[in-house]
Design a protein around this motif. Structure first.
Motif, PDB file in Angstrom:
ATOM      1  N   ALA A 124      -9.431  -5.796 -18.039  1.00 24.94           N
ATOM      2  CA  ALA A 124     -10.287  -5.435 -16.903  1.00 24.94           C
ATOM      3  C   ALA A 124      -9.978  -6.276 -15.679  1.00 24.94           C
ATOM      4  O   ALA A 124     -10.459  -5.985 -14.574  1.00 24.94           O
ATOM      5  CB  ALA A 124     -11.763  -5.594 -17.288  1.00 24.94           C
ATOM      6  N   SER A 125      -9.172  -7.307 -15.850  1.00 28.52           N
ATOM      7  CA  SER A 125      -8.769  -8.159 -14.727  1.00 28.52           C
ATOM      8  C   SER A 125      -8.104  -7.346 -13.622  1.00 28.52           C
ATOM      9  O   SER A 125      -8.200  -7.681 -12.443  1.00 28.52           O
ATOM     10  CB  SER A 125      -7.811  -9.252 -15.221  1.00 28.52           C
ATOM     11  N   PHE A 126      -7.446  -6.261 -13.996  1.00 27.31           N
ATOM     12  CA  PHE A 126      -6.785  -5.420 -13.002  1.00 27.31           C
ATOM     13  C   PHE A 126      -7.765  -4.885 -11.963  1.00 27.31           C
ATOM     14  O   PHE A 126      -7.481  -4.892 -10.764  1.00 27.31           O
ATOM     15  CB  PHE A 126      -6.085  -4.250 -13.699  1.00 27.31           C
ATOM     16  N   VAL A 127      -8.913  -4.421 -12.424  1.00 29.57           N
ATOM     17  CA  VAL A 127      -9.901  -3.843 -11.506  1.00 29.57           C
ATOM     18  C   VAL A 127     -10.358  -4.887 -10.492  1.00 29.57           C
ATOM     19  O   VAL A 127     -10.496  -4.604  -9.298  1.00 29.57           O
ATOM     20  CB  VAL A 127     -11.103  -3.277 -12.290  1.00 29.57           C
ATOM     21  N   ILE A 128     -10.581  -6.104 -10.955  1.00 32.30           N
ATOM     22  CA  ILE A 128     -11.040  -7.164 -10.052  1.00 32.30           C
ATOM     23  C   ILE A 128      -9.956  -7.492  -9.034  1.00 32.30           C
ATOM     24  O   ILE A 128     -10.241  -7.687  -7.839  1.00 32.30           O
ATOM     25  CB  ILE A 128     -11.446  -8.423 -10.836  1.00 32.30           C
ATOM     26  N   THR A 129      -8.721  -7.551  -9.483  1.00 40.79           N
ATOM     27  CA  THR A 129      -7.603  -7.818  -8.570  1.00 40.79           C
ATOM     28  C   THR A 129      -7.532  -6.762  -7.478  1.00 40.79           C
ATOM     29  O   THR A 129      -7.414  -7.078  -6.287  1.00 40.79           O
ATOM     30  CB  THR A 129      -6.279  -7.868  -9.352  1.00 40.79           C
ATOM     31  N   GLN A 130      -7.603  -5.475  -7.864  1.00 43.11           N
ATOM     32  CA  GLN A 130      -7.538  -4.397  -6.877  1.00 43.11           C
ATOM     33  C   GLN A 130      -8.764  -4.390  -5.967  1.00 43.11           C
ATOM     34  O   GLN A 130      -8.650  -4.129  -4.767  1.00 43.11           O
ATOM     35  CB  GLN A 130      -7.394  -3.056  -7.594  1.00 43.11           C
ATOM     36  N   TYR A 131      -9.896  -4.666  -6.518  1.00 42.51           N
ATOM     37  CA  TYR A 131     -11.120  -4.737  -5.723  1.00 42.51           C
ATOM     38  C   TYR A 131     -11.011  -5.848  -4.680  1.00 42.51           C
ATOM     39  O   TYR A 131     -11.341  -5.652  -3.498  1.00 42.51           O
ATOM     40  CB  TYR A 131     -12.318  -5.002  -6.639  1.00 42.51           C
ATOM     41  N   HIS A 132     -10.537  -7.013  -5.124  1.00 48.26           N
ATOM     42  CA  HIS A 132     -10.510  -8.171  -4.236  1.00 48.26           C
ATOM     43  C   HIS A 132      -9.559  -7.971  -3.061  1.00 48.26           C
ATOM     44  O   HIS A 132      -9.880  -8.319  -1.923  1.00 48.26           O
ATOM     45  CB  HIS A 132     -10.133  -9.432  -5.029  1.00 48.26           C
ATOM     46  N   THR A 133      -8.381  -7.410  -3.320  1.00 46.10           N
ATOM     47  CA  THR A 133      -7.462  -7.171  -2.202  1.00 46.10           C
ATOM     48  C   THR A 133      -7.950  -6.024  -1.315  1.00 46.10           C
ATOM     49  O   THR A 133      -7.689  -6.020  -0.109  1.00 46.10           O
ATOM     50  CB  THR A 133      -6.037  -6.880  -2.703  1.00 46.10           C
ATOM     51  N   SER A 134      -8.678  -5.072  -1.896  1.00 46.19           N
ATOM     52  CA  SER A 134      -9.200  -3.962  -1.096  1.00 46.19           C
ATOM     53  C   SER A 134     -10.234  -4.424  -0.075  1.00 46.19           C
ATOM     54  O   SER A 134     -10.341  -3.845   1.013  1.00 46.19           O
ATOM     55  CB  SER A 134      -9.828  -2.891  -2.005  1.00 46.19           C
ATOM     56  N   VAL A 135     -11.020  -5.461  -0.413  1.00 48.46           N
ATOM     57  CA  VAL A 135     -12.007  -5.951   0.544  1.00 48.46           C
ATOM     58  C   VAL A 135     -11.411  -6.985   1.501  1.00 48.46           C
ATOM     59  O   VAL A 135     -12.057  -7.364   2.472  1.00 48.46           O
ATOM     60  CB  VAL A 135     -13.243  -6.565  -0.155  1.00 48.46           C
ATOM     61  N   MET A 136     -10.187  -7.413   1.246  1.00 45.32           N
ATOM     62  CA  MET A 136      -9.556  -8.436   2.079  1.00 45.32           C
ATOM     63  C   MET A 136      -8.572  -7.867   3.101  1.00 45.32           C
ATOM     64  O   MET A 136      -8.273  -8.535   4.096  1.00 45.32           O
ATOM     65  CB  MET A 136      -8.819  -9.457   1.205  1.00 45.32           C
ATOM     66  N   PHE A 137      -8.057  -6.630   2.887  1.00 44.74           N
ATOM     67  CA  PHE A 137      -6.993  -6.104   3.745  1.00 44.74           C
ATOM     68  C   PHE A 137      -7.370  -4.764   4.365  1.00 44.74           C
ATOM     69  O   PHE A 137      -8.045  -3.937   3.745  1.00 44.74           O
ATOM     70  CB  PHE A 137      -5.686  -5.989   2.952  1.00 44.74           C
ATOM     71  N   ALA A 138      -6.908  -4.558   5.595  1.00 50.08           N
ATOM     72  CA  ALA A 138      -7.256  -3.387   6.411  1.00 50.08           C
ATOM     73  C   ALA A 138      -6.452  -2.153   5.979  1.00 50.08           C
ATOM     74  O   ALA A 138      -5.466  -2.264   5.241  1.00 50.08           O
ATOM     75  CB  ALA A 138      -6.995  -3.704   7.886  1.00 50.08           C
ATOM     76  N   PRO A 139      -6.849  -0.958   6.461  1.00 57.31           N
ATOM     77  CA  PRO A 139      -6.223   0.296   6.017  1.00 57.31           C
ATOM     78  C   PRO A 139      -4.716   0.375   6.207  1.00 57.31           C
ATOM     79  O   PRO A 139      -4.032   1.033   5.428  1.00 57.31           O
ATOM     80  CB  PRO A 139      -6.926   1.356   6.880  1.00 57.31           C
ATOM     81  N   ASN A 140      -4.174  -0.272   7.239  1.00 56.13           N
ATOM     82  CA  ASN A 140      -2.744  -0.143   7.499  1.00 56.13           C
ATOM     83  C   ASN A 140      -1.872  -0.857   6.478  1.00 56.13           C
ATOM     84  O   ASN A 140      -0.679  -0.575   6.354  1.00 56.13           O
ATOM     85  CB  ASN A 140      -2.410  -0.675   8.900  1.00 56.13           C
ATOM     86  N   CYS A 141      -2.450  -1.798   5.707  1.00 60.72           N
ATOM     87  CA  CYS A 141      -1.633  -2.550   4.745  1.00 60.72           C
ATOM     88  C   CYS A 141      -2.289  -2.691   3.384  1.00 60.72           C
ATOM     89  O   CYS A 141      -1.752  -3.372   2.509  1.00 60.72           O
ATOM     90  CB  CYS A 141      -1.277  -3.936   5.302  1.00 60.72           C
ATOM     91  N   VAL A 142      -3.446  -2.045   3.183  1.00 56.75           N
ATOM     92  CA  VAL A 142      -4.151  -2.205   1.909  1.00 56.75           C
ATOM     93  C   VAL A 142      -3.361  -1.608   0.746  1.00 56.75           C
ATOM     94  O   VAL A 142      -3.402  -2.126  -0.387  1.00 56.75           O
ATOM     95  CB  VAL A 142      -5.570  -1.596   1.978  1.00 56.75           C
ATOM     96  N   GLY A 143      -2.619  -0.524   0.994  1.00 58.75           N
ATOM     97  CA  GLY A 143      -1.805   0.055  -0.064  1.00 58.75           C
ATOM     98  C   GLY A 143      -0.742  -0.906  -0.538  1.00 58.75           C
ATOM     99  O   GLY A 143      -0.524  -1.093  -1.742  1.00 58.75           O
ATOM    100  N   THR A 144      -0.082  -1.565   0.408  1.00 56.40           N
ATOM    101  CA  THR A 144       0.949  -2.542   0.070  1.00 56.40           C
ATOM    102  C   THR A 144       0.336  -3.757  -0.614  1.00 56.40           C
ATOM    103  O   THR A 144       0.893  -4.288  -1.583  1.00 56.40           O
ATOM    104  CB  THR A 144       1.704  -2.987   1.341  1.00 56.40           C
ATOM    105  N   ALA A 145      -0.813  -4.217  -0.109  1.00 58.81           N
ATOM    106  CA  ALA A 145      -1.478  -5.381  -0.695  1.00 58.81           C
ATOM    107  C   ALA A 145      -1.916  -5.094  -2.132  1.00 58.81           C
ATOM    108  O   ALA A 145      -1.672  -5.899  -3.037  1.00 58.81           O
ATOM    109  CB  ALA A 145      -2.686  -5.781   0.152  1.00 58.81           C
ATOM    110  N   ASN A 146      -2.554  -3.955  -2.355  1.00 63.20           N
ATOM    111  CA  ASN A 146      -2.992  -3.585  -3.699  1.00 63.20           C
ATOM    112  C   ASN A 146      -1.810  -3.451  -4.653  1.00 63.20           C
ATOM    113  O   ASN A 146      -1.842  -3.925  -5.791  1.00 63.20           O
ATOM    114  CB  ASN A 146      -3.763  -2.261  -3.667  1.00 63.20           C
ATOM    115  N   ALA A 147      -0.762  -2.785  -4.173  1.00 67.30           N
ATOM    116  CA  ALA A 147       0.392  -2.548  -5.033  1.00 67.30           C
ATOM    117  C   ALA A 147       1.118  -3.841  -5.383  1.00 67.30           C
ATOM    118  O   ALA A 147       1.572  -4.029  -6.509  1.00 67.30           O
ATOM    119  CB  ALA A 147       1.358  -1.577  -4.351  1.00 67.30           C
ATOM    120  N   THR A 148       1.219  -4.749  -4.417  1.00 66.53           N
ATOM    121  CA  THR A 148       1.951  -5.993  -4.655  1.00 66.53           C
ATOM    122  C   THR A 148       1.204  -6.901  -5.615  1.00 66.53           C
ATOM    123  O   THR A 148       1.800  -7.448  -6.557  1.00 66.53           O
ATOM    124  CB  THR A 148       2.215  -6.732  -3.327  1.00 66.53           C
ATOM    125  N   THR A 149      -0.099  -7.082  -5.407  1.00 66.99           N
ATOM    126  CA  THR A 149      -0.856  -7.947  -6.320  1.00 66.99           C
ATOM    127  C   THR A 149      -0.881  -7.372  -7.730  1.00 66.99           C
ATOM    128  O   THR A 149      -0.735  -8.100  -8.719  1.00 66.99           O
ATOM    129  CB  THR A 149      -2.298  -8.151  -5.826  1.00 66.99           C
TER     130      THR A 149
END
Length: 451
Positions: A124-149
């Protein structure tokens, strides 16, 4: 949930901002979680001999390792909406480390099965990782941030295939036998997870402006009371969430399955020793070092050109490619050809994962955690379903892989269900443009070339 001051760029080699500190802490934590989750997989040939497991019993343990994660992922998403990612991750790591260290106490099939079931919660750690980067990064780079983490975290699934046999061999050099060696080897990832729980708590925060407990008191975001169930109800009523649930089952579910069976497959099918089979199996996971990031990057790129529809189109292309390459991999009987096909197949798998979570932040902003949790759970549900193929006594592993590839091709057409209203597309287009403008402003002021 309206989070302010999200980062509009990824300054990969900087730790000055809370967004980038969270970025690096969360991917490394997820990396270690994979070590604990799949640390036993490359040692299964030894475990099979020690506990005298049948093919069906091994299949059951594979299913168990991913089954419990479905429920925990669904639970953990709304929990993040309620208490924030920092506390959710801390408790998951500390509690999850216990069965990782304790699996060495297993003395028969039943106890081993229970420990693998308990260990699955760490997924379940995956969900927290994706959640955390989603609230930290804006729409123009959130896809890259989520995918990289996520990708760098998933890299742990490949590295553990290579490193755990080395740890096992090092322990054997101390004079212990193989049956004690695999048990002692699992203590190491367990200790790492326990320590990382405290590190996460003290080095991150829930959002760019502070922790949820503080922001709730200051009325900067909605109160947490009742929010978990409210967000969950919003998510389960959205058919697009369930489309992405099946889509993620067809990509991350496949990755989990390959992580579990690859080393044993190469060991049995090509008659390789444990260490060599582990190294080759690890190549599949190592593609995460860049492949999932590529998926997120192109999701953002297609969004720039075509809006949210572009993200959907790209997801369909890579998921269809994954299914085709999996079917080809299942037909390979020459080892070199099998390895080459597996690597290309892995590229499509992980790009599909990155593209899926390039869409997740835009499905429902009021239920981000719940959407991420349900979609993330889809990956494990897919792995559970695939597990029944690989436990069947009347199917060879190659036949099971072929059937799995056919199912991925069929599921790729579920992307046609992921649609957005004109109003949402227009709003997201404006938010994307605003984020790009902010990025350019920061770039002009600093002279730094961000991602």
């Amino acid at each position: 949930m309206d989070i302010k001051n999200k980062a509009t760029q990824i300054e990969l080699f900087s730790l000055k901002s809370v967004q980038m500190r969270t970025f690096h802490t969360t991917w490394f934590t997820f990396f270690l979680a994979f070590f604990g989750w799949f640390g036993i997989a490359p040692l299964m040939a030894i475990v099979r001999e020690d506990l005298m497991l049948t093919k069906t019993q091994i299949g059951n343990t594979i299913i168990a390792s991913v089954a419990i994660t479905v429920a925990v992922r669904i639970f953990i998403g709304p929990l993040c909406d309620r208490i924030g990612a920092r506390k959710a991750y801390t408790w998951l790591l500390i509690l999850g480390s216990i069965p990782v260290m304790g699996i060495g106490l297993a003395h028969d099939y039943q106890t081993f099965l229970l420990f693998r079931l308990a260990i699955g919660a760490i997924g379940a750690s995956f969900v927290i990782t994706q959640y955390h980067t989603s609230v930290m990064f804006a729409p123009n780079c959130v896809g890259t941030a989520n995918a990289t983490t996520a990708g760098w975290g998933n890299l742990g699934g490949g590295v553990t295939q290579m490193v755990m046999p080395i740890i096992f061999t090092a322990i054997l050099s101390l004079g212990v036998n193989e049956y004690l060696g695999w048990r002692l080897a699992m203590i190491i990832p367990g200790i790492a997870l326990f320590i990382m729980g405290f590190v996460y708590y003290f080095t991150t925060q829930d959002a760019p402006d502070g922790n949820y407990s503080e922001l709730f008191k200051q009325d900067q975001i909605d109160k947490g009371k009742g929010k978990g169930m409210e967000s969950f109800n919003l998510a389960i009523k959205d058919y697009r969430v369930w489309a992405l649930f099946f889509i993620y089952a067809a990509c991350f579910g496949v990755e989990l399955t390959i992580n579990n069976i690859a080393a044993l497959y190469y060991h049995d099918h090509f008659k390789l020793d444990v260490q060599t089979a582990g190294v080759i199996a690890g190549l599949f996971g190592l593609m995460n070092i860049f492949a999932r990031t590529v998926g997120g990057f192109f999701s953002d790129f297609f969004a720039k050109k075509m809006g949210l529809k572009g993200r959907v189109v790209f997801l369909f292309i890579v998921l269809l490619g994954e299914g085709i390459m999996l079917m080809l991999f299942s037909r390979m009987s020459v080892m070199i050809a099998a390895i080459g096909t597996m690597i290309v197949f892995s590229l499509f798998v992980q790009m599909s994962e990155g593209a899926t979570f390039g869409l997740v932040p835009f499905i429902n902003r009021k239920a981000l955690g719940a959407v991420a949790g349900i979609v993330g759970a889809g990956g494990n549900a897919g792995a559970v379903a695939a597990g029944f193929l690989f436990r069947a006594e009347n199917l060879t592993t190659q036949q099971a892989l072929l059937f799995l590839g056919v199912m991925v091709v069929i599921v790729s057409f579920a992307t046609l269900l992921v649609r957005f209203s004109p109003a949402v597309q227009d709003a997201e287009k404006k938010a994307f443009a605003a984020a790009l403008a902010e990025k350019q402003r920061l770039k002009a002021g600093s002279g730094y070339e961000p991602i």
